[in-house]
Design a protein around this motif. Structure first.
Motif, PDB file in Angstrom:
ATOM      1  N   HIS A 175       0.823  -1.211   0.000  1.00  0.00           N
ATOM      2  CA  HIS A 175       0.000   0.000   0.000  1.00  0.00           C
ATOM      3  C   HIS A 175       0.862   1.270   0.000  1.00  0.00           C
ATOM      4  O   HIS A 175       1.951   1.285   0.557  1.00  0.00           O
ATOM      5  N   THR A 176       0.309   2.297  -0.603  1.00  0.00           N
ATOM      6  CA  THR A 176       0.988   3.598  -0.702  1.00  0.00           C
ATOM      7  C   THR A 176       0.303   4.603   0.218  1.00  0.00           C
ATOM      8  O   THR A 176      -0.915   4.758   0.158  1.00  0.00           O
ATOM      9  N   VAL A 177       1.087   5.281   1.024  1.00  0.00           N
ATOM     10  CA  VAL A 177       0.538   6.260   1.967  1.00  0.00           C
ATOM     11  C   VAL A 177       0.876   7.666   1.465  1.00  0.00           C
ATOM     12  O   VAL A 177       2.045   7.976   1.219  1.00  0.00           O
ATOM     13  N   ARG A 178      -0.151   8.482   1.317  1.00  0.00           N
ATOM     14  CA  ARG A 178       0.081   9.881   0.934  1.00  0.00           C
ATOM     15  C   ARG A 178       0.158  10.731   2.199  1.00  0.00           C
ATOM     16  O   ARG A 178      -0.765  10.734   2.998  1.00  0.00           O
ATOM     17  N   VAL A 179       1.265  11.454   2.328  1.00  0.00           N
ATOM     18  CA  VAL A 179       1.464  12.309   3.508  1.00  0.00           C
ATOM     19  C   VAL A 179       1.486  13.764   3.046  1.00  0.00           C
ATOM     20  O   VAL A 179       2.153  14.102   2.062  1.00  0.00           O
ATOM     21  N   ALA A 180       0.745  14.605   3.771  1.00  0.00           N
ATOM     22  CA  ALA A 180       0.672  16.024   3.409  1.00  0.00           C
ATOM     23  C   ALA A 180       2.061  16.647   3.488  1.00  0.00           C
ATOM     24  O   ALA A 180       2.779  16.471   4.484  1.00  0.00           O
ATOM     25  N   GLN A 181       2.420  17.358   2.428  1.00  0.00           N
ATOM     26  CA  GLN A 181       3.746  17.982   2.345  1.00  0.00           C
ATOM     27  C   GLN A 181       3.649  19.440   2.768  1.00  0.00           C
ATOM     28  O   GLN A 181       2.601  20.056   2.642  1.00  0.00           O
ATOM     29  N   PRO A 182       4.760  20.020   3.274  1.00  0.00           N
ATOM     30  CA  PRO A 182       4.735  21.455   3.576  1.00  0.00           C
ATOM     31  C   PRO A 182       4.692  22.272   2.274  1.00  0.00           C
ATOM     32  O   PRO A 182       5.200  21.818   1.246  1.00  0.00           O
ATOM     33  N   ASP A 191       1.655   7.367  14.796  1.00  0.00           N
ATOM     34  CA  ASP A 191       2.966   8.005  14.986  1.00  0.00           C
ATOM     35  C   ASP A 191       3.081   9.299  14.191  1.00  0.00           C
ATOM     36  O   ASP A 191       3.632  10.291  14.663  1.00  0.00           O
ATOM     37  N   LEU A 192       2.561   9.253  12.969  1.00  0.00           N
ATOM     38  CA  LEU A 192       2.636  10.430  12.097  1.00  0.00           C
ATOM     39  C   LEU A 192       1.934  11.621  12.743  1.00  0.00           C
ATOM     40  O   LEU A 192       2.457  12.744  12.750  1.00  0.00           O
ATOM     41  N   THR A 193       0.757  11.376  13.291  1.00  0.00           N
ATOM     42  CA  THR A 193      -0.015  12.476  13.876  1.00  0.00           C
ATOM     43  C   THR A 193       0.486  12.819  15.277  1.00  0.00           C
ATOM     44  O   THR A 193       0.631  13.997  15.616  1.00  0.00           O
ATOM     45  N   LYS A 224      10.332   2.017  10.264  1.00  0.00           N
ATOM     46  CA  LYS A 224       9.655   1.206  11.275  1.00  0.00           C
ATOM     47  C   LYS A 224       8.401   0.545  10.710  1.00  0.00           C
ATOM     48  O   LYS A 224       8.134  -0.633  10.966  1.00  0.00           O
ATOM     49  N   HIS A 225       7.618   1.287   9.931  1.00  0.00           N
ATOM     50  CA  HIS A 225       6.298   0.782   9.536  1.00  0.00           C
ATOM     51  C   HIS A 225       6.194   0.372   8.070  1.00  0.00           C
ATOM     52  O   HIS A 225       5.164  -0.160   7.666  1.00  0.00           O
ATOM     53  N   GLY A 226       7.199   0.651   7.265  1.00  0.00           N
ATOM     54  CA  GLY A 226       7.043   0.388   5.833  1.00  0.00           C
ATOM     55  C   GLY A 226       8.324  -0.071   5.172  1.00  0.00           C
ATOM     56  O   GLY A 226       9.283  -0.475   5.831  1.00  0.00           O
ATOM     57  N   SER A 227       8.335   0.006   3.846  1.00  0.00           N
ATOM     58  CA  SER A 227       9.438  -0.527   3.046  1.00  0.00           C
ATOM     59  C   SER A 227      10.679   0.355   3.072  1.00  0.00           C
ATOM     60  O   SER A 227      11.757  -0.073   2.687  1.00  0.00           O
ATOM     61  N   GLY A 228      10.494   1.627   3.482  1.00  0.00           N
ATOM     62  CA  GLY A 228      11.602   2.572   3.392  1.00  0.00           C
ATOM     63  C   GLY A 228      11.713   3.208   2.009  1.00  0.00           C
ATOM     64  O   GLY A 228      12.517   4.108   1.802  1.00  0.00           O
ATOM     65  N   MET A 229      10.886   2.746   1.091  1.00  0.00           N
ATOM     66  CA  MET A 229      10.890   3.362  -0.252  1.00  0.00           C
ATOM     67  C   MET A 229       9.878   4.506  -0.313  1.00  0.00           C
ATOM     68  O   MET A 229       8.822   4.440   0.314  1.00  0.00           O
ATOM     69  N   GLY A 251       4.723   1.428  -0.058  1.00  0.00           N
ATOM     70  CA  GLY A 251       4.781   0.020   0.276  1.00  0.00           C
ATOM     71  C   GLY A 251       4.747  -0.310   1.744  1.00  0.00           C
ATOM     72  O   GLY A 251       5.760  -0.216   2.440  1.00  0.00           O
ATOM     73  N   THR A 252       3.556  -0.716   2.222  1.00  0.00           N
ATOM     74  CA  THR A 252       3.447  -1.255   3.578  1.00  0.00           C
ATOM     75  C   THR A 252       2.249  -2.194   3.638  1.00  0.00           C
ATOM     76  O   THR A 252       1.496  -2.309   2.671  1.00  0.00           O
ATOM     77  N   ARG A 253       2.109  -2.874   4.788  1.00  0.00           N
ATOM     78  CA  ARG A 253       1.021  -3.825   4.959  1.00  0.00           C
ATOM     79  C   ARG A 253      -0.141  -3.181   5.701  1.00  0.00           C
ATOM     80  O   ARG A 253       0.039  -2.198   6.428  1.00  0.00           O
ATOM     81  N   THR A 254      -1.345  -3.753   5.509  1.00  0.00           N
ATOM     82  CA  THR A 254      -2.561  -3.182   6.093  1.00  0.00           C
ATOM     83  C   THR A 254      -2.421  -2.971   7.601  1.00  0.00           C
ATOM     84  O   THR A 254      -2.791  -1.915   8.122  1.00  0.00           O
ATOM     85  N   GLU A 255      -1.862  -3.986   8.305  1.00  0.00           N
ATOM     86  CA  GLU A 255      -1.811  -3.890   9.770  1.00  0.00           C
ATOM     87  C   GLU A 255      -0.873  -2.780  10.249  1.00  0.00           C
ATOM     88  O   GLU A 255      -0.923  -2.382  11.408  1.00  0.00           O
ATOM     89  N   ASN A 256      -0.043  -2.245   9.354  1.00  0.00           N
ATOM     90  CA  ASN A 256       0.861  -1.155   9.753  1.00  0.00           C
ATOM     91  C   ASN A 256       0.233   0.226   9.617  1.00  0.00           C
ATOM     92  O   ASN A 256       0.822   1.215  10.065  1.00  0.00           O
ATOM     93  N   LEU A 257      -0.940   0.299   8.954  1.00  0.00           N
ATOM     94  CA  LEU A 257      -1.471   1.622   8.594  1.00  0.00           C
ATOM     95  C   LEU A 257      -1.850   2.452   9.818  1.00  0.00           C
ATOM     96  O   LEU A 257      -1.445   3.606   9.944  1.00  0.00           O
TER      97      LEU A 257
END
Ligand code: HEM
Ligand code: HEM
Ligand code: SF4
Ligand code: SF4
Length: 426
Positions: free
Chosen positions: A85-92, A142-144, A111-116, A130-136
């Motif tokens: 899965h791909t996570v979109r994170v708000a950019q400054p 942590d992000l928030t 810690k939670h994903g592929s590092g890519m 790239g990460t798994r559902t259970e990591n979302l």
């Protein structure tokens, strides 16, 4: 997860451009699932077809978007990318970072994903690839909680807005694109995180018509800075250009010999409206005929500047080809003051007038640009409460299939054929 043979991808480690293959291999040393991303990509190179299954619906509670789910169609062969899965994170705004911020984000992603990653997605988001559902949910927590950062948008909603660097490091910015982008992003968090629209909707903010964020082509509402008074001319600096002491275009063409700077050839004769001329050694501009194309300012940045009465033009409706053809945005408001002082009130009112209408009238998965085409520009303008002006069109229509409103026609549309026959026998 073992290393795979990747003879095709290995070829992409040659050549001068930074190789994504080399980078992923380096990442795989610490994150073995990256061997599987290389493996599945190699397989796609071999058989020339994608190996991701269709779609994927994942996310975090409270939000209706932000994460793009994805599953490999060969999970036994590449278990490391079974979930990817791909996570979109708000950019400054403008994508300025501190290394502290980036290190924290990367620690979190290790810690939670592929590092890519993808720095950045076309819309603007930081993309964690790239990460798994259970990591979302843990990642989101942590992000928030640790970083005070949020997800970006995906789905039929307001997507992550983006801007050109604007006043932070450009002399041509006609409004504070960063402040405007940030303010509207915060103002419309609900519309970003919980899809409520017929289809996606994007904002982009450019400080001038050079449009470095390509708002005119890539956003449903494009806010493009401009001015409405006179171009500021520094005649002494003009003389320096003419004398060859200042490089044209900030030296952008210095890798090739284009001969000495010729103001007539390179500026005056290229002005699209032919509104410039020299009087002796003074440069003159008939500003009433200037379309603010930026050409002369781009060529002589040390001599010419945008005017002082600054604002923005608002264009609506850009989209990619699907369904009924690509569109650039159409000019709706030639000049609007864009001001933090009133919290961008005029722009917000404009946007909400579009949304109030489009959310009712827009068909399922119809971009606002298509809704405008379907109902016609005159109807859209009347919805927006905007009086039609010549600036709304590049040229008038050539066909005569003109609709009139009944109240505009003397006597209305109700006519009696018997009356007509009294004057014209059958
Ligand atoms: C070979 C014979 C004909 C040709 C080539 C022809 C051609 C055309 C064309 C090109 C149009 C414009 C279509 C559009 O794009 O809206 C048109 C409209 C029209 N034609 Fe014909 N036409 C023919 C016969 C007729 C006949 C026999 C009648 C009536 C008895 C007629 C009545 C009309 C009317 C009333 C319109 C206007 C329709 C509207 O504006 O909605 N035409 N015609
Ligand atoms: C009572 C007589 C006539 C009637 C009711 C009539 C009706 C029409 C109609 C309805 C159209 C379609 C207009 C449209 O595009 O919406 C048309 C087009 C046309 N008519 Fe007539 N017409 C008549 C006589 C004539 C005559 C006598 C000629 C030639 C000598 C002619 C030549 C044409 C041509 C060339 C067009 C196509 C115009 C274009 O779209 O470029 N018509 N006519
Ligand atoms: S769009 Fe204009 S104001 Fe913004 S960075 Fe580009 S040149 Fe500068
Ligand atoms: S901005 Fe463009 S239209 Fe205006 S004077 Fe300069 S070259 Fe001409």
């Amino acid at each position: 997860m073992a290393k795979h043979e990747t003879p095709l991808l290995d070829q992409l480690e040659t050549g001068p451009w930074p190789s994504f293959v080399t980078d992923i291999k380096r990442q795989a040393e610490t994150k073995p699932e990256c061997w599987d991303i290389l493996g599945i990509l190699e397989l796609s190179y071999e058989d020339r077809i994608t190996h991701w299954k269709h779609g994927g619906i994942v996310g975090v509670f409270g939000y209706g978007g932000g994460i793009v789910g994805r599953y490999a169609d060969v999970p036994e062969q590449f278990p490391g990318v079974e979930h990817f899965h791909t996570v979109r994170v708000a950019q400054p705004a403008s994508k300025y970072y501190s290394t502290a911020n980036l290190r924290q984000l990367m620690d979190l992603w290790e810690k939670h994903g592929s590092g890519m990653t993808n720095f950045h997605g076309s819309t603007g988001d930081i993309i964690l690839l790239g990460t798994r559902t259970e990591n979302l949910e843990p990642l989101f927590w942590d992000l928030t909680h640790d970083m005070g950062q949020d997800l970006g948008g995906s789905g039929s909603n307001l997507r992550t807005p983006a801007n050109c660097v604007g006043q932070s490091r450009c002399e041509w910015a006609c409004y504070d694109t960063e402040e405007c982008c940030h303010h509207l992003t915060m103002h419309y968090q609900d519309e970003i995180h919980r899809p409520a629209f017929p289809y996606k909707f994007k904002f982009k903010f450019s400080g001038c018509p050079n449009d470095c964020v390509a708002a005119i082509a890539r956003s449903d509402v494009a806010v493009i800075g401009t001015w409405r008074d006179d171009i500021q001319i520094d005649q002494a600096a003009v003389k320096e250009y003419v004398a060859g002491n200042y490089p044209a275009n900030g030296g952008a063409h210095s890798d090739k010999d284009w001969g000495p700077f010729d103001i007539q050839k390179e500026v005056i004769d290229l002005c699209p409206t032919e509104c410039m001329w020299m009087e002796g050694d003074e440069l003159k501009i008939d500003n009433s005929e200037c379309t603010r194309c930026m050409h002369c300012i781009n060529v002589m940045p040390r001599a010419l500047r945008p005017g002082l009465d600054k604002g923005a033009s608002i264009c609506v409706g850009a989209k990619a080809p699907i369904l009924d053809g690509a569109q650039f945005s159409t000019l709706i408001i030639p000049f609007m003051k864009i001001s933090k002082d009133n919290e961008f009130e005029e722009l917000i009112d404009f946007i909400e007038t579009i949304w109030d209408w489009w959310m009712e009238v827009g068909k399922n998965r119809e971009r606002v640009g298509e809704t405008m085409q379907r109902v016609g520009l005159p109807t859209f303008l009347s919805v927006m409460g905007v009086e039609p002006i010549p600036q709304h069109v590049k040229e008038p229509r050539s066909n005569p299939y003109v609709f009139w409103k009944e109240e505009e026609v003397e006597g209305g549309f109700e006519r009696d054929i018997i009356e007509f026959r009294k004057r014209h026998a059958a």
